[in-house]
Design an enzyme around this catalytic site. Structure first.
Site, mmCIF file in Angstrom:
data_model
loop_
_atom_site.group_PDB
_atom_site.id
_atom_site.type_symbol
_atom_site.label_atom_id
_atom_site.label_comp_id
_atom_site.label_asym_id
_atom_site.label_seq_id
_atom_site.Cartn_x
_atom_site.Cartn_y
_atom_site.Cartn_z
ATOM 1 N N MET A 208 102.411 86.369 103.788
ATOM 2 C CA MET A 208 101.041 85.908 103.553
ATOM 3 C C MET A 208 100.987 85.272 102.167
ATOM 4 S SD MET A 208 97.549 88.172 103.963
ATOM 5 C CE MET A 208 98.132 89.465 102.872
ATOM 6 N N HIS A 209 100.747 83.958 102.136
ATOM 7 C CA HIS A 209 100.741 83.298 100.839
ATOM 8 C C HIS A 209 99.706 82.182 100.715
ATOM 9 C CE1 HIS A 209 103.037 80.388 103.196
ATOM 10 N NE2 HIS A 209 102.752 79.507 102.272
ATOM 11 N N ARG A 210 99.146 81.724 101.828
ATOM 12 C CA ARG A 210 98.257 80.566 101.767
ATOM 13 C C ARG A 210 96.952 80.899 101.058
ATOM 14 N NH1 ARG A 210 99.459 75.986 104.582
ATOM 15 N NH2 ARG A 210 101.318 76.146 105.887
ATOM 16 N N ASP A 286 101.267 83.480 107.829
ATOM 17 C CA ASP A 286 100.483 82.250 107.695
ATOM 18 C C ASP A 286 101.399 81.076 107.336
ATOM 19 O OD1 ASP A 286 101.016 82.743 105.011
ATOM 20 O OD2 ASP A 286 98.933 83.152 104.460
#
Length: 440
Positions: A208-210, A286
């Site tokens: 999860m990085h967006r 994501d």
């Protein structure tokens, strides 16, 4: 012939490794240019060695920065190198700032551009990646396209089918090639060895990085609330430093880290991550690239987004968009864990990205264009042919190639009454509606 490849990020290196290896196998003169927009040990010469490809010939070392500053520095460095090296074609991959910079420089220098993974569209113009990939396509003369759906995107935008090559995605080549390397060496990251991943059941790998997820407290809280309830899964979360910082700012990091079934580890190397993915029951992500890797490795994926430029994975049935919706995450994760028929259907989804021969098809096409002199970009010497755009219903038995010959035309779009089709030479047009350009 000389082929130049521009790389800027880890995914580009991974996806271009099979093509670089294929070019080397054929003893074609090549140079590799690294923009250096990201730097860590994964981007060092050791990473290239791990993937068994040559280290870059050039590294511009632009570092991080704003989009404008970074792109400008890349363009300056790339231009200088290409003016000296004079390659016949430059390959760019995907949708990064390196792709944008490389494609623009080549267009100004009249050097042919081949866009690997062309035609992807999220139709979300707030994404920098969407702008980058669209601009790169405008600047290219060869398009190496992962799926028919992506090819149809380009046809709809007016690109000629003659320059479109549906090769499959090099992510498949890369997964198969690099997983073998990873299996030979085993896990190297200590945190994964300590978790004893090889003997762990029900692994959910989370990335999860967006910004649209981690920078919005309500969204990230919904995701974490879902994770809390997935107690039957071993959640392995290689956390990006920026994501960790944001979770700490929102007061959510300790809440997640204290859960017994959640194992937060520092970012891990590509080969370790690929091995982890292959051993997972479920991917929750994501990331765009991970959606491709998951379906290639037969691992069900739930994507924490509301749109994707990889819709083929959803259509095929190996990926489900769940956004940041707690109920959607829980419902689908529990079905994958507890409903064997549902899970098997996702695992056995047909991979839309091909069988792992994208690199061979790509280099074959480049060699053919080189032999035919199509890579030479020169100002036109003939007065432009005028043409008329037409639409027709085809009632007779005739292929695309035969129709074009008979009508002195170029077929653009084909509709079979149910869906759009790519106008491959051998496609029989009987019963279909087409749009085409007819020369006057």
């Amino acid at each position: 012939m000389k082929i130049a490849t521009i790389l800027g990020t880890r995914p580009e290196i991974i996806k271009m490794a099979p093509i670089i290896a294929e070019i080397g196998k054929r003893n074609i003169n090549q140079i590799v240019l690294h923009t250096g927009q990201h730097y860590d040990k994964e981007m060092s010469d050791n990473f290239f060695r791990d993937l068994e490809i040559p280290a870059p010939d050039y590294n511009i070392q632009v570092g991080s920065g704003t989009h404008g500053k970074q792109t400008g520095l890349m363009m300056e460095g790339i231009e200088k190198i290409l003016m000296e090296e004079k390659p016949d074609i430059v390959l760019v991959q995907g949708d990064t700032n390196a792709v944008l910079a490389g494609a623009l420089v080549c267009a100004k220098l009249h050097i042919a551009v081949g866009h690997v993974e062309a035609g992807l569209r999220s139709f979300d113009l707030t994404m920098p990646e969407e702008i980058n990939r669209r601009v790169a396509d405008v600047c290219s003369i060869m398009y190496f396209i992962p799926t028919e759906e992506s090819a149809i995107n380009l046809l709809a935008e007016g690109f000629s089918r003659k320059n479109l090559f549906i090769t499959g995605n090099t992510v498949v080549d890369a997964c198969f090639r690099h997983l073998e390397i990873a299996k030979k060496r085993g896990f190297e990251e200590e945190s994964l060895k300590e978790l004893d991943i090889d003997n762990m059941d029900n692994i959910l790998t989370l990335t999860m990085h967006r910004a649209e997820n981690v920078d919005v407290k309500d969204r990230v809280k919904n995701i974490i609330d879902a994770l809390k309830e997935l107690k039957d899964m071993n959640i392995v979360f290689p956390i990006h430093p920026r994501t960790k910082h944001t979770l700490e700012k929102f007061g959510l990091f300790d809440e997640l880290n204290n859960l017994d079934h959640v194992h937060i580890v520092k970012p891990i190397g590509y080969l370790d991550f690929l091995l982890l993915t292959s051993k997972s029951t479920l991917i929750l992500t994501d990331s765009g690239g991970l959606q491709e890797e998951a379906i290639t490795l037969d691992v069900p994926a739930l994507t924490l987004r509301y749109n994707t430029e990889r819709p083929e994975t959803v259509t095929a049935g190996g990926n489900i968009l769940v956004g940041a919706n707690k109920e959607a995450i829980l419902e689908n994760a529990n079905k994958i864990l507890n409903d064997m028929e549902f899970a098997e259907k996702m695992k056995s989804a047909i991979n839309p990205y091909g069988q792992g021969d994208a690199a061979v098809k790509t280099v074959d096409a480049i060699e053919q264009y080189y032999k035919e002199g199509i890579l030479n970009i020169t100002a036109p010497e003939d007065i432009m042919d005028s043409f008329t755009r037409k639409m027709a219903q085809i009632d007779n038995d005739i292929t695309v190639s035969e129709f074009e010959q008979a009508e002195d035309a170029l077929v653009h779009m084909v509709f079979d009454g149910d869906k759009m089709r790519f106008p491959a030479d051998e496609l029989n047009l009987k019963g279909m509606m087409i749009t085409y350009d007819k020369r006057k």
